[in-house]
Design a protein around this motif. Structure first.
Motif, PDB file in Angstrom:
ATOM      1  N   ASP A   1     -11.267  -0.305  -0.466  1.00  0.00           N
ATOM      2  CA  ASP A   1     -10.898   0.741   0.508  1.00  0.00           C
ATOM      3  C   ASP A   1      -9.518   0.468   1.103  1.00  0.00           C
ATOM      4  N   ALA A   2      -9.252  -0.768   1.451  1.00  0.00           N
ATOM      5  CA  ALA A   2      -7.941  -1.118   2.003  1.00  0.00           C
ATOM      6  C   ALA A   2      -6.852  -0.922   0.957  1.00  0.00           C
ATOM      7  N   PHE A   3      -7.137  -1.279  -0.290  1.00  0.00           N
ATOM      8  CA  PHE A   3      -6.138  -1.133  -1.341  1.00  0.00           C
ATOM      9  C   PHE A   3      -5.863   0.338  -1.638  1.00  0.00           C
ATOM     10  N   LEU A   4      -6.900   1.171  -1.660  1.00  0.00           N
ATOM     11  CA  LEU A   4      -6.683   2.607  -1.860  1.00  0.00           C
ATOM     12  C   LEU A   4      -5.872   3.196  -0.709  1.00  0.00           C
ATOM     13  N   SER A   5      -6.116   2.706   0.492  1.00  0.00           N
ATOM     14  CA  SER A   5      -5.324   3.161   1.632  1.00  0.00           C
ATOM     15  C   SER A   5      -3.855   2.782   1.441  1.00  0.00           C
TER      16      SER A   5
ATOM     17  N   ARG B   1      -6.591  -9.295  -7.536  1.00  0.00           N
ATOM     18  CA  ARG B   1      -7.327  -8.200  -8.173  1.00  0.00           C
ATOM     19  C   ARG B   1      -8.814  -8.256  -7.841  1.00  0.00           C
ATOM     20  N   GLY B   2      -9.368  -9.466  -7.686  1.00  0.00           N
ATOM     21  CA  GLY B   2     -10.778  -9.607  -7.342  1.00  0.00           C
ATOM     22  C   GLY B   2     -11.098  -9.083  -5.952  1.00  0.00           C
ATOM     23  N   ARG B   3     -10.104  -9.006  -5.109  1.00  0.00           N
ATOM     24  CA  ARG B   3     -10.251  -8.418  -3.777  1.00  0.00           C
ATOM     25  C   ARG B   3      -9.953  -6.920  -3.803  1.00  0.00           C
ATOM     26  N   ASP B   4      -8.821  -6.562  -4.382  1.00  0.00           N
ATOM     27  CA  ASP B   4      -8.319  -5.193  -4.289  1.00  0.00           C
ATOM     28  C   ASP B   4      -9.086  -4.189  -5.133  1.00  0.00           C
ATOM     29  N   TYR B   5      -9.621  -4.609  -6.264  1.00  0.00           N
ATOM     30  CA  TYR B   5     -10.209  -3.660  -7.201  1.00  0.00           C
ATOM     31  C   TYR B   5     -11.719  -3.504  -7.058  1.00  0.00           C
ATOM     32  N   THR B   6     -12.323  -4.209  -6.123  1.00  0.00           N
ATOM     33  CA  THR B   6     -13.776  -4.200  -6.002  1.00  0.00           C
ATOM     34  C   THR B   6     -14.229  -3.444  -4.748  1.00  0.00           C
ATOM     35  N   PRO B   7     -15.045  -2.402  -4.912  1.00  0.00           N
ATOM     36  CA  PRO B   7     -15.495  -1.599  -3.764  1.00  0.00           C
ATOM     37  C   PRO B   7     -16.519  -2.303  -2.882  1.00  0.00           C
TER      38      PRO B   7
ATOM     39  N   ARG C   1       9.677  -4.733  -4.477  1.00  0.00           N
ATOM     40  CA  ARG C   1       8.416  -5.244  -3.940  1.00  0.00           C
ATOM     41  C   ARG C   1       8.001  -4.385  -2.754  1.00  0.00           C
ATOM     42  N   CYS C   2       6.712  -4.211  -2.608  1.00  0.00           N
ATOM     43  CA  CYS C   2       6.203  -3.313  -1.573  1.00  0.00           C
ATOM     44  C   CYS C   2       5.206  -4.063  -0.691  1.00  0.00           C
ATOM     45  N   ASN C   3       5.501  -4.086   0.583  1.00  0.00           N
ATOM     46  CA  ASN C   3       4.637  -4.766   1.550  1.00  0.00           C
ATOM     47  C   ASN C   3       3.518  -3.840   1.994  1.00  0.00           C
ATOM     48  N   SER C   4       2.299  -4.335   1.993  1.00  0.00           N
ATOM     49  CA  SER C   4       1.149  -3.530   2.394  1.00  0.00           C
ATOM     50  C   SER C   4       0.587  -3.999   3.727  1.00  0.00           C
ATOM     51  N   PRO C   5       0.729  -3.200   4.768  1.00  0.00           N
ATOM     52  CA  PRO C   5       0.050  -3.546   6.027  1.00  0.00           C
ATOM     53  C   PRO C   5      -1.454  -3.420   5.912  1.00  0.00           C
ATOM     54  N   GLU C   6      -1.922  -2.642   4.927  1.00  0.00           N
ATOM     55  CA  GLU C   6      -3.367  -2.428   4.771  1.00  0.00           C
ATOM     56  C   GLU C   6      -4.073  -3.665   4.222  1.00  0.00           C
ATOM     57  N   THR C   7      -3.425  -4.370   3.278  1.00  0.00           N
ATOM     58  CA  THR C   7      -4.072  -5.530   2.645  1.00  0.00           C
ATOM     59  C   THR C   7      -3.451  -6.847   3.064  1.00  0.00           C
ATOM     60  N   GLY C   8      -2.245  -6.783   3.635  1.00  0.00           N
ATOM     61  CA  GLY C   8      -1.552  -8.008   4.006  1.00  0.00           C
ATOM     62  C   GLY C   8      -0.825  -8.677   2.861  1.00  0.00           C
ATOM     63  N   SER C   9      -0.709  -8.004   1.724  1.00  0.00           N
ATOM     64  CA  SER C   9      -0.061  -8.576   0.551  1.00  0.00           C
ATOM     65  C   SER C   9       1.245  -7.870   0.243  1.00  0.00           C
ATOM     66  N   ILE C  10       2.087  -8.541  -0.528  1.00  0.00           N
ATOM     67  CA  ILE C  10       3.323  -7.966  -1.036  1.00  0.00           C
ATOM     68  C   ILE C  10       3.166  -7.819  -2.545  1.00  0.00           C
ATOM     69  N   TYR C  11       3.359  -6.606  -3.052  1.00  0.00           N
ATOM     70  CA  TYR C  11       3.110  -6.302  -4.458  1.00  0.00           C
ATOM     71  C   TYR C  11       4.413  -6.209  -5.247  1.00  0.00           C
TER      72      TYR C  11
END
Length: 251
Positions: free
Chosen positions: A107-111, A88-94, A13-23
């Motif tokens: 943008d945050a997800f791409l970061s 996905r509705g948050r991360d995949y939408t520009p 699992r990977c924690n994202s400081p950019e989105t605040g989610s754990i993937y």
């Protein structure tokens, strides 16, 4: 209708400081004893659902000698479509839209993909920096296209299966136009695939994107586009993954 969830278990699992989610990260890697690397890497959106068919496509192509040994990294949420943990509705939408209150986080997800996830993946596996592929289906393909239409895309190879160009009144088309106004070249490879029996909106909007790119092409951008007879939005995934990966990674 959501596809069946993958049978694989997350590798880490990977924690994202950019989105605040754990993937949840699903991995299928070549055997280092047989192929030492470095390898191309396919970063697959909606990994909870599309990891299994992507792995099947890579293994089939590799066995036939059509692509080199390739790592597949499925990026998921550990939650089904529509569940609170699936973003996905948050991360995949520009862009933000009233259709999805949390939308507009691409943008945050791409970061996250470029600055957190890719370095972590490269720390764990021997990867080729010039063979970074982002692959997605439907809304995941919207994210993939947005990743490409950047001034200097971190991910130069894009597999867009039945992309949701319709999002927010086709905002992606305006974004691509703005980029083309600013620069005439864009180094990369783009695969576009759709089922011929998909909805008129999906096939029609993809045709608009193709027409736009043909009318004002980016120098250095190689595009392959295919339409699969007898396939719809749901059963085209196997075809687009197989054909797209061969187009992007084949020698």
């Amino acid at each position: 209708m959501a596809p069946p969830i993958t049978r694989a278990k997350p590798a880490f699992r990977c924690n994202s400081p950019e989105t605040g989610s754990i993937y949840s990260i699903y991995i299928d890697a070549p055997d280092p004893a047989a192929a030492a690397g470095p390898w191309p890497a396919v970063l697959l959106m909606d990994g909870d659902f599309f990891f299994d068919p992507a792995v099947a496509a890579v293994r089939e192509l590799r066995a036939a000698g059509k692509i080199p040994p390739t790592l597949v990294a499925g990026i998921g949420y550990g939650a089904s479509f529509g569940q609170p943990g699936n973003h996905r509705g948050r991360d995949y939408t520009p862009t933000a839209s009233a259709l999805e209150p949390t939308s507009g986080g691409a943008d945050a997800f791409l970061s996250f993909l470029a600055n957190t996830f890719w370095p972590e993946l490269a720390r764990r596996y021997p990867l080729r920096a010039d063979q970074r592929v982002v692959a997605g289906h439907s809304l995941g393909s919207l994210l993939a296209l947005y990743a490409l239409f950047q001034p200097e895309p971190f991910f130069p190879k894009i597999l867009a299966s039945a992309p949701s160009v319709w999002w927010d009144d086709r905002a992606l088309l305006a974004h691509a136009t703005k980029l083309r106004d600013a620069q005439s070249s864009l180094s990369g490879s783009l695969y576009l695939g759709v089922g011929a029996d998909d909805t008129p909106s999906m096939t029609g909007d993809l045709a608009l994107l193709e027409q736009q790119l043909a009318a004002r092409p980016f120098e250095g951008l190689n595009i392959v586009s295919e339409k699969f007879p007898g396939r719809d939005h749901y059963n085209v995934v196997v075809d687009t993954l197989r054909s797209g990966l061969r187009a992007l990674l084949g020698s």
